[in-house]
Design an enzyme around this catalytic site. Sequence first.
Site, short mmCIF file in Angstrom:
data_model
loop_
_atom_site.label_atom_id
_atom_site.label_comp_id
_atom_site.label_asym_id
_atom_site.label_seq_id
_atom_site.Cartn_x
_atom_site.Cartn_y
_atom_site.Cartn_z
N ASP A 1 0.90 -1.20 0.02
CA ASP A 1 -0.02 0.03 0.03
C ASP A 1 1.07 1.36 0.16
O ASP A 1 0.64 2.15 -0.76
CB ASP A 1 -0.91 0.22 1.12
CG ASP A 1 -0.11 -0.19 2.70
OD1 ASP A 1 1.11 -0.42 2.57
OD2 ASP A 1 -0.97 -0.14 3.72
N ASP B 1 7.09 3.94 3.77
CA ASP B 1 7.44 4.67 4.36
C ASP B 1 8.69 4.75 4.90
O ASP B 1 9.41 5.31 4.07
CB ASP B 1 6.37 4.69 5.63
CG ASP B 1 6.43 5.99 6.44
OD1 ASP B 1 6.75 7.09 6.36
OD2 ASP B 1 6.05 5.75 7.78
N LYS C 1 6.68 7.66 0.28
CA LYS C 1 7.01 8.77 1.09
C LYS C 1 8.53 9.01 0.82
O LYS C 1 9.20 8.57 1.77
CB LYS C 1 6.76 8.96 2.32
CG LYS C 1 5.11 8.61 2.59
CD LYS C 1 4.88 8.85 4.33
CE LYS C 1 3.73 8.34 4.77
NZ LYS C 1 3.53 8.18 5.97
N PHE D 1 1.08 11.80 7.30
CA PHE D 1 0.16 10.39 7.69
C PHE D 1 -1.12 10.54 6.93
O PHE D 1 -1.93 11.77 6.80
CB PHE D 1 -0.21 10.44 9.08
CG PHE D 1 -0.82 9.16 9.62
CD1 PHE D 1 0.14 8.03 9.71
CD2 PHE D 1 -2.00 9.06 9.74
CE1 PHE D 1 -0.45 6.90 10.10
CE2 PHE D 1 -2.85 7.82 9.96
CZ PHE D 1 -1.84 6.86 10.01
P1 IMP Z 1 7.34 1.32 6.71
O1 IMP Z 1 7.65 -0.12 7.53
O2 IMP Z 1 7.70 2.23 7.70
O3 IMP Z 1 7.75 1.42 5.53
O4 IMP Z 1 5.74 1.43 6.53
C1 IMP Z 1 5.16 0.64 6.21
C2 IMP Z 1 3.85 0.37 6.52
O5 IMP Z 1 3.30 1.36 7.55
C3 IMP Z 1 2.72 0.39 5.40
O6 IMP Z 1 2.47 -0.87 4.76
C4 IMP Z 1 1.38 0.90 6.03
O7 IMP Z 1 0.67 -0.09 6.62
C5 IMP Z 1 1.96 1.49 7.10
N1 IMP Z 1 1.96 3.11 6.91
C6 IMP Z 1 3.00 3.93 6.59
N2 IMP Z 1 2.85 5.25 6.55
C7 IMP Z 1 1.27 5.26 6.63
C8 IMP Z 1 0.19 6.44 6.82
O8 IMP Z 1 0.67 7.45 6.25
N3 IMP Z 1 -0.87 5.88 6.92
C9 IMP Z 1 -1.25 4.84 7.33
N4 IMP Z 1 -0.50 3.67 7.33
C10 IMP Z 1 0.93 3.81 7.15
MG MG Z 2 0.67 -2.14 5.71
#
Ligand code: IMP
Ligand code: MG
Length: 179
Positions: free
Chosen positions: A100, A103, A131, A152
């Site tokens: 999805d 981040d 992002k 967010f």
């Molecule tokens: P990462 O491991 O920090 O890259 O985060 C990835 C996961 O965190 C994604 O698959 C989302 O489920 C969740 N996530 C990251 N950013 C957002 C956001 O802005 N809103 C909601 N969920 C997020």
């Molecule tokens: Mg997720």
Amino acid sequence: MRLLDKDFELFVTQQEIESAIARIAQEISRDYGEKCPLFVGVLNGCFRFSGEFFKHYNGACEVSFVKMASYQGLTSTGIVETLLDVSAPVDGRDIIILEDIVDSGRTLQQLVNHFADKNISSFKIATLFYKPAAYTKEYEVAYKGIEFPNEFVVGYGLDYNERGRELNDLYILTSRWKT
Ligand code: IMP
Ligand code: MG
């Protein structure tokens, strides 16, 4: 628009999101047309993305899902565990992850590690949202839908404490409520 204790405002419309998905599907169809890739959706967030994606992907393929966990509330906990593994055999397969959002890239790194010791043929990531300012990893994200700043968001599969996944458009946290 309010979810639990936070206010959100419209950020990206369903129409814009879905034309980005159609574009990704075309790019992947072009690159994998002759192959039979195994798509691995990352639950729960990918359910809208993957549903729309296969309206536009028109090649032979297989579809499976994994479930990881890293987010609680508005920030990543840093703990990423595999709650559900791919059900299909992955030996010799061309794997394409459907995420999805990327981040910090921690979830993605965990997926890379998860597949690194398996005898797969290739591995690529497709993410609906990205992002760039938050992304701290080296691993290249091959297919990206829509890029935006380090804010967010909720909707189109993404949640705030499990709320808002069902929303058709993408909403951003209203700045006066930012923590
Ligand atoms: P990462 O491991 O920090 O890259 O985060 C990835 C996961 O965190 C994604 O698959 C989302 O489920 C969740 N996530 C990251 N950013 C957002 C956001 O802005 N809103 C909601 N969920 C997020
Ligand atoms: Mg997720």
